[in-house]
Design an enzyme around this catalytic site. Structure first.
Site, short mmCIF file in Angstrom:
data_model
loop_
_atom_site.label_atom_id
_atom_site.label_comp_id
_atom_site.label_asym_id
_atom_site.label_seq_id
_atom_site.Cartn_x
_atom_site.Cartn_y
_atom_site.Cartn_z
CG ASP A 192 3.49 10.73 2.41
OD1 ASP A 192 2.84 10.31 1.45
OD2 ASP A 192 3.73 10.03 3.42
CG HIS A 212 0.85 7.46 2.51
ND1 HIS A 212 2.14 7.89 2.76
CD2 HIS A 212 0.68 6.34 3.23
CE1 HIS A 212 2.71 7.04 3.60
NE2 HIS A 212 1.85 6.10 3.91
CB SER A 258 2.13 4.45 6.72
OG SER A 258 2.95 4.48 5.60
#
Ligand SMILES: *[C@@H]1O[C@H](CO)[C@@H](O)[C@H](O)[C@H]1NC(C)=O
Ligand SMILES: *[C@@H]1O[C@H](CO)[C@@H](O)[C@H](O)[C@H]1NC(C)=O
Ligand SMILES: *[C@@H]1O[C@H](CO)[C@@H](O)[C@H](O)[C@H]1NC(C)=O
Length: 841
Positions: A189, A227, A399
């Protein structure tokens, strides 16, 4: 030369310790990824090409990186083409050459970033009042587990006190002491905040690396690098007094950072199987754009990195890939248009919200295996955020679903470390829980229930861990490939479809050593003036339908599918024996039309006899060459005497697909196909491997009573003379026309024949816009006067196809081969005699 070898050697020995490549600098250098045949020294190739050897590419066998000072040309491809050219012109005898060892080469370029698959919804938290009993049960459990994390009570996905049962059903697993110990999840990520109090104890530095900044620690450095940390918190936030807990709160958590800048395929390939003996599960909450218009697969290099990981990672049990399904449902996107989620090597995880409703964003597709909780219905996933002691209430989208699955798989690995990557998929299929929501739920042959929207249902941590305890490990993977089914027919518009069938026999499956199915993939070529109008269904012999492709309202791409591979998990457990029917539809009645060119079915599953089963070889650029190349191995074609049938089915295919068909010649005019009864397309016969054809040309040409080789010479010489005359005539004509012409820019194709314009062309090559043009002309001239193939001609146009098949090396080559005649052959997974399975070239 000797000294360059010396320096290369020095470089290699100094690199040997580190398992990452030195950082790249695209401003000053070009980088080339090359696959060499085994035993070839990369140093020798480097010397030969005049490039520097940088090191191995991740763990992919025989793949290396080279660098050279930046320039406009592709050094390696040019050298390879030059060798081919010289051989064709017979300047060089066909004898071994060092460059013959090159099996794949690709000049690296920075590519657009992948999309993170999170969504931010306006939140109205605490929609419903908690149920009193549930709250006290939750308190009791937290006490037993000594969970004192401040937001644990808000983590409804772990224990839902508002809607009983709408959670991961995980607390009883923890109460057994199963919390992810000794399992490692790697978050691929935008980084992971290893200084977060919630993550630092579980953070695993050895499995981590920053491929954006080429430093050891993948720290979030950009403002929106949140994220990865949020995903990491869902998996492995510790049991402490910070935020909440992760699904596997005693697991190790590592990270590779790739989403915080442009990277090249070589970095992505190295990242996606980084430290594959230390990292067990790779959690990927990203992918190509979810805009309902993109159709994008990873480069072959990345695919090979994933195959290497599932074959050799985790001590050979196989790395586990988890991918978020994608957030494009609102724009008709479908996870089968994403080459990561539709890979057989990844578990594709979609989302449901806390009311078990389908959230507007979560994509559907036949490659989706399972769903789990995420944002929607006014709440989201509460997890750790970037910062020493920071939490978020707003982690959402698919996600947020993917990492919950990754965490549950960490619990499975603690319970049964020996499960393979395919056991993880089987356990998911067998234990996922269907729920009461309208969808296209359908019973499968093994009694499971499948929906394209929800996969096999929602993950249940307790159920999968219980099943894992006694799970009988699956035998190795086997496969069976159909021949290329050449159809070349127009697709009717509206509800009817163009159907064609391939029959898989029991014998063929036995020969392929294939016992029962897991994944099914279908590679196909469709030509169409609007890609979004097409849909494709696959009906198995047991009558299970996979919607491989669905229409997409925003996909205006002028082109169909080019060697695109769709995947389905809806056929787990089927035998595969019988007729497989592919139905291609053009759902929109409009001016956009198209035709189905060909397709190839691949069945993957559990083998019959593990003692003879081999691993799938790494795919090569030539795997699909059997598309049109005439095989010289008739043994393979005898097994498949079954022709493909094409015909029209109504919107209810079962009415038609099984009915008998009339025999028709293959050259039925396609314009009338839509109104005819189904026709049979017989694969063209395979020429005998042993019988020497009398003539090398079709019968109207005399053979002169000489050998085939001499005929080649005679006709070749005649051809050259004719070509020369034609060229001369063209030259004279054009020279004359040029003199008469007013505007010299009108047809630049012929400018190179004129010295003056040649200079002009050279200048314009420096301009960005005309660079390609210069190359194109050179290609055309070469083609006309040196008998070059149309490879280069084609490459001039391939930019147009980039959207569809970016970085698809096979593409040029295969199209260049078209027209060589075609034949179908059965490429079963079993090598002759040994039963060893490998795709045949
Ligand atoms: C949840 O776990 C319990 C054991 O704690 C089990 O009995 C139950 O079947 C599981 N599934 C559901 C949907 O409750
Ligand atoms: C932890 O995993 C490693 C390999 O990943 C293995 O060698 C070791 O035995 C495991 N330890 C325990 C306690 O299971
Ligand atoms: C498959 O289809 C062909 C042609 O329609 C038919 O002859 C054959 O019997 C079918 N096979 C099975 C197993 O249904």
């Amino acid at each position: 030369m000797r000294s360059s070898i010396f320096w290369n050697l020095l470089a290699v020995t100094s690199l040997a310790a580190a398992n990452v490549l030195p950082p790249r600098n695209y401003a000053t250098h070009d980088y080339y990824a090359i696959h060499l045949s085994p035993s070839t020294s990369p140093l020798e190739i480097a010397t030969h090409l005049g490039v520097a050897y940088e090191g191995k590419i991740g763990a992919i066998p025989d793949h290396y990186l080279f660098k050279a000072p930046k320039q406009d040309v592709d050094l390696v491809e040019d050298a390879v083409q030059e060798l081919k050219r010289r051989r064709r012109k017979r300047d060089v005898a066909v004898e071994p050459h060092p460059l013959d060892a090159i099996r794949y080469n690709k000049k690296q370029k920075l590519k657009p970033r992948m999309w993170k698959r999170s969504v931010l919804d306006p939140l109205v938290t605490k929609a419903g009042p908690p149920i009193g009993d549930a709250v006290s049960i939750q308190r009791e459990i937290a006490n037993q587990l000594q969970i004192e994390d401040p937001i644990f009570n808000d983590q409804w996905h772990l224990f839902n006190t508002q809607i009983l049962g709408n959670d991961l059903n995980i607390t009883d697993v923890w109460l057994q002491g199963i919390t992810g110990k000794n399992a490692t999840v790697c978050i691929v990520d935008d980084g992971l905040d290893m200084e977060s109090e919630d993550l630092k104890n579980n953070y695993f530095a050895q499995g981590s690396y920053d491929f954006n900044d080429h430093v050891d620690q993948p720290k979030p450095r950009l403002a929106d690098d949140r994220h990865g940390t949020r995903c990491a918190g869902e998996v492995a936030a510790g049991r402490n007094n910070v935020c909440g807990v992760g699904v596997a709160y005693d697991s190790r958590i590592s990270a590779v950072r790739i989403l915080s800048g442009e990277i090249s395929d070589v970095d992505e390939a190295a990242a996606i199987n980084y430290e594959l003996q230390l990292n067990d599960i790779y959690s990927c909450s990203w992918g190509p754009p979810d805009d309902g218009r993109t159709m994008q697969a990873p480069d072959a290099l990345i695919e090979k990195a994933m195959i290497t990981a599932v074959q050799t990672g985790r001590g050979g049990k196989g790395s586990i890939y988890v991918f978020a399904a994608g957030n494009g449902a609102a724009s008709d996107d479908n996870c089968n248009f994403d080459g990561y989620t539709n890979s057989i090597y990844s578990v594709t995880v979609g989302a449901i919200d806390r009311n078990n409703l389908h959230p507007y964003y979560s994509e559907q597709c036949s490659a989706q295996l399972v769903v789990t909780y995420s944002s929607g219905s006014s709440d989201a996933i509460h997890t750790t955020d970037v910062g020493v002691n920071k939490c978020t209430v707003q982690h959402g989208g698919t996600s947020a679903a993917g990492p919950l699955a990754a965490g549950i798989y960490a619990l499975v690995l603690e319970t049964r470390p020996e499960v393979t990557w395919r056991d993880i998929q089987w356990l998911t299929v067998m234990t996922a829980v269907p729920f009461d929501q309208p969808s296209d739920w359908a019973k499968t042959t093994i009694g499971r229930t499948y929906s394209h929207q929800f996969g096999y249902g929602k993950l249940d941590a307790w159920a999968i861990v219980e099943a894992a305890k006694t799970w009988k490990l699956v035998k190795p993977q086997a496969w069976l490939y159909s021949p290329w089914m050449h159809i070349k027919k127009d697709i009717p518009q509206g509800d009817t479809g163009l159907a064609s069938t391939f029959e898989v026999t029991k014998e063929a499956l036995e020969k392929a050593n294939l016992e029962r199915l897991e994944h099914v993939t279908l590679t196909m070529n469709v030509q169409h003036t609007r890609r979004g109008d097409i849909s494709v269904e696959l009906i198995s012999p047991s009558g299970i339908t996979s919607h491989l492709s669905t229409a997409r309202r925003d996909d205006d791409f002028r082109g169909g599918y080019n060697d695109w591979t769709f995947m389905s998990v809806a056929h787990f457990g089927e035998t595969g024996i019988g007729n497989w029917t592919v139905i291609v539809k053009d759902t929109k009645v409009n001016e956009h039309t198209g035709s189905l060119t060909d397709w190839k079915l691949r069945l993957w599953g559990e083998c019959i006899d593990p003692s003879i089963q081999t691993l799938r070889p790494l795919p090569s650029e030539h795997d699909d060459d059997d598309h049109d190349v005439i095989t010289t191995a008739p043994a393979h074609t005898t097994a498949i005497s079954i022709p493909s049938t094409t015909g029209i089915v109504s919107s209810n295919p079962t009415d038609h697909i099984d009915r008998p068909v009339n025999q028709k010649p293959t050259d039925t005019p396609s314009s009338t196909a839509a109104f005819e009864p189904p026709v049979t397309v017989v694969p063209e016969p395979t020429p005998s491997a042993t019988g020497t054809p009398e003539s090398f040309l079709p019968s109207p040409f005399p053979t002169f009573g000489v050998s085939k080789r001499t005929q080649v010479w005679i006709y070749g010489a005649l051809g050259l003379i004719l070509l020369f005359c034609a060229s001369l005539a063209t030259y004279l004509y054009l020279a004359r026309r040029k003199r008469l012409r007013n505007s010299p820019r009108d047809d630049y194709e012929f400018e190179m024949l004129d010295d003056q314009d040649d200079d002009e062309a050279r200048q314009s090559v420096n301009g960005a816009a005309s660079g390609r043009r210069g190359k194109r002309r050179a290609g055309e001239l070469y083609d006309a006067f040196a008998g070059e193939s149309d490879e280069e001609l084609f490459s001039e146009d391939d930019a147009e196809y980039r959207d569809e098949i970016p970085e698809h090396e096979e593409f040029d080559e295969k199209l260049a081969l078209r027209g060589d005649g075609s034949v179908s052959d059965l490429d079963s997974g079993s090598g002759s005699g040994s039963g060893a399975s490998r795709p045949r070239r």
